[in-house]
Scaffold this active site. Sequence first.
Site, PDB file in Angstrom:
ATOM      1  N   THR A 198       0.802  -1.268   0.036  1.00 29.17           N
ATOM      2  CA  THR A 198       0.086   0.132   0.076  1.00 29.17           C
ATOM      3  C   THR A 198       0.802   1.091  -0.059  1.00 29.17           C
ATOM      4  O   THR A 198       0.428   2.282  -0.328  1.00 29.17           O
ATOM      5  CB  THR A 198      -1.004   0.137   1.178  1.00 29.17           C
ATOM      6  OG1 THR A 198      -0.023   0.023   2.252  1.00 29.17           O
ATOM      7  CG2 THR A 198      -1.845  -1.126   1.207  1.00 29.17           C
TER       8      THR A 198
ATOM      9  N   CYS B 108       2.514   2.955   9.518  1.00 34.32           N
ATOM     10  CA  CYS B 108       1.712   2.967  10.462  1.00 34.32           C
ATOM     11  C   CYS B 108       2.506   2.885  11.885  1.00 34.32           C
ATOM     12  O   CYS B 108       3.716   2.450  11.892  1.00 34.32           O
ATOM     13  CB  CYS B 108       0.799   1.745  10.672  1.00 34.32           C
ATOM     14  SG  CYS B 108      -0.705   2.110   9.498  1.00 34.32           S
TER      15      CYS B 108
ATOM     16  N   CYS C  26      -1.900   0.643  15.239  1.00 34.31           N
ATOM     17  CA  CYS C  26      -2.991   1.031  14.155  1.00 34.31           C
ATOM     18  C   CYS C  26      -4.013  -0.051  14.067  1.00 34.31           C
ATOM     19  O   CYS C  26      -3.715  -1.052  14.326  1.00 34.31           O
ATOM     20  CB  CYS C  26      -2.401   1.244  12.746  1.00 34.31           C
ATOM     21  SG  CYS C  26      -3.511   1.787  11.735  1.00 34.31           S
TER      22      CYS C  26
ATOM     23  N   ARG D  42      -6.663  -3.127   8.927  1.00 38.11           N
ATOM     24  CA  ARG D  42      -6.642  -4.325   8.678  1.00 38.11           C
ATOM     25  C   ARG D  42      -5.004  -4.947   8.867  1.00 38.11           C
ATOM     26  O   ARG D  42      -3.945  -3.974   8.245  1.00 38.11           O
ATOM     27  CB  ARG D  42      -7.186  -4.837   7.518  1.00 38.11           C
ATOM     28  CG  ARG D  42      -7.580  -6.092   7.322  1.00 38.11           C
ATOM     29  CD  ARG D  42      -8.397  -6.261   6.152  1.00 38.11           C
ATOM     30  NE  ARG D  42      -7.754  -6.007   4.667  1.00 38.11           N
ATOM     31  CZ  ARG D  42      -6.990  -6.869   4.275  1.00 38.11           C
ATOM     32  NH1 ARG D  42      -6.832  -8.075   4.599  1.00 38.11           N
ATOM     33  NH2 ARG D  42      -6.318  -6.572   3.077  1.00 38.11           N
TER      34      ARG D  42
ATOM     35  N   ARG E  40       3.932   6.864   2.873  1.00 33.64           N
ATOM     36  CA  ARG E  40       3.100   7.847   3.205  1.00 33.64           C
ATOM     37  C   ARG E  40       2.421   7.828   4.524  1.00 33.64           C
ATOM     38  O   ARG E  40       2.059   6.651   4.987  1.00 33.64           O
ATOM     39  CB  ARG E  40       1.932   7.992   2.103  1.00 33.64           C
ATOM     40  CG  ARG E  40       2.234   8.390   0.717  1.00 33.64           C
ATOM     41  CD  ARG E  40       1.110   8.687   0.129  1.00 33.64           C
ATOM     42  NE  ARG E  40      -0.161   7.548   0.261  1.00 33.64           N
ATOM     43  CZ  ARG E  40       0.002   6.515  -0.456  1.00 33.64           C
ATOM     44  NH1 ARG E  40       0.930   6.330  -1.327  1.00 33.64           N
ATOM     45  NH2 ARG E  40      -1.024   5.522  -0.396  1.00 33.64           N
TER      46      ARG E  40
ATOM     47  N   CYS F  12      -0.358   6.883   7.422  1.00 31.53           N
ATOM     48  CA  CYS F  12      -1.540   6.373   7.437  1.00 31.53           C
ATOM     49  C   CYS F  12      -2.575   7.363   7.817  1.00 31.53           C
ATOM     50  O   CYS F  12      -2.132   8.363   9.000  1.00 31.53           O
ATOM     51  CB  CYS F  12      -1.459   5.014   8.342  1.00 31.53           C
ATOM     52  SG  CYS F  12      -3.205   4.658   8.762  1.00 31.53           S
TER      53      CYS F  12
ATOM     54  N   CYS G 207      -3.723   6.389  11.903  1.00 28.88           N
ATOM     55  CA  CYS G 207      -3.176   6.228  13.053  1.00 28.88           C
ATOM     56  C   CYS G 207      -2.260   7.425  13.177  1.00 28.88           C
ATOM     57  O   CYS G 207      -1.307   7.814  14.137  1.00 28.88           O
ATOM     58  CB  CYS G 207      -2.381   4.927  13.584  1.00 28.88           C
ATOM     59  SG  CYS G 207      -1.183   4.549  12.224  1.00 28.88           S
TER      60      CYS G 207
HETATM   61 ZN   LIG Z   1      -2.220   3.152  10.501  1.00 27.09          ZN
END
Ligand SMILES: [Zn+2]
Length: 352
Positions: free
Chosen positions: A35, A39, A43, A46, A68, A70, A73
């Site tokens: 993705t 995080c 977090c 999923r 990048r 999240c 969180c």
């Molecule tokens: Zn996160």
Amino acid sequence: MSEQQICDTNELKWKALVNCDKTFDRDFFYGVITTGVYCRPSCSSRKPNRVNVEFFDTREQAEAQGYRPCKKCRPDENGDNEKGQLLIVTACRRLEHSTSPPTLAELAAEAGMSPHHFHRLFKKTVGITPRNYYAKHRADRLREALVEGSMIGEAIYAAGFESLSGAYNKDQDQFAMSMKAFKNGAEGVVIMYGTASCLLGQVLVAATRKGICMVELGDTPEQLVDKLTERFPHAKVRKGDKDFQTLVEIVITQIENPQSQVVLPLDIQGTVFQQKVWKALRGIEPGITSSYSTIATQIGQPTAVRAVAGACAANKIAVLIPCHRVLTKDNKISGYRWGKERKKLLLDKERK
Ligand SMILES: [Zn+2]
């Protein structure tokens, strides 16, 4: 670290991640290769597959790899965690006790954050920017000092004046420049100035060693400096140093925070009549307005309404001599040297 140890630590981190373990939030971050997002361990999004996870000690490392933050969180913010709050509280204490404003970069470095994150977290936690927080406390301190009555000289000195001689006497706004010097374009008088931006645009504050002699509003600093030299063509006009900028900050605080009334020393030049009018203007509290005829009555010359309007128009010290608080008889906003728009903005601000 041996390869085996790294494996063990990564195993621990993986466990923390699977368990959403908040206690690890300060220790590491994880990026999800598929993705491109990173995080905190806790977090709630999923959980990724183990093979798609990379661990990082710092957010900077994750971002350097192109990840990048999240949106859930917010690993890019120090967020509500206690450590972040504590660092902001520390910064507040520092701002309260500084005699010159620390830069954003200095504050951020002390808190171990990037300037951007620091500024954002500060504003979120405290409600105002570090700069405004500093200016507010500076004004409070000065006001306390003035109430105590002991520090006027020091306050002036701190604001960057050259000497303490002729320190301000509250009951006696005086011609610090002799009338002769004034008529000669302030020949030989040293005038310091500083500019800054505020909600009314650009502001210039100029002062002799006795007090503020001009507060001018406009659109560009250059235009304001031109006005200063036009008004005092023979003065030695000098750009003030960092300390002088403190005085500019205090004036801005007065503009943006009308209730924070600090009595600043003024070096006023005008006729005796004008001085009477300006003194009456200084007696109008923020949030209150007056009229030309009321002022005329107050100074004992009830028929001199037009002359009062003239004296208001001749005022060169914006806001500190609050000629903007004078309206026409039917409560309309009349002319203003610095533009009706600015007058309206000031009055709106004071009404709150
Ligand atoms: Zn996160």
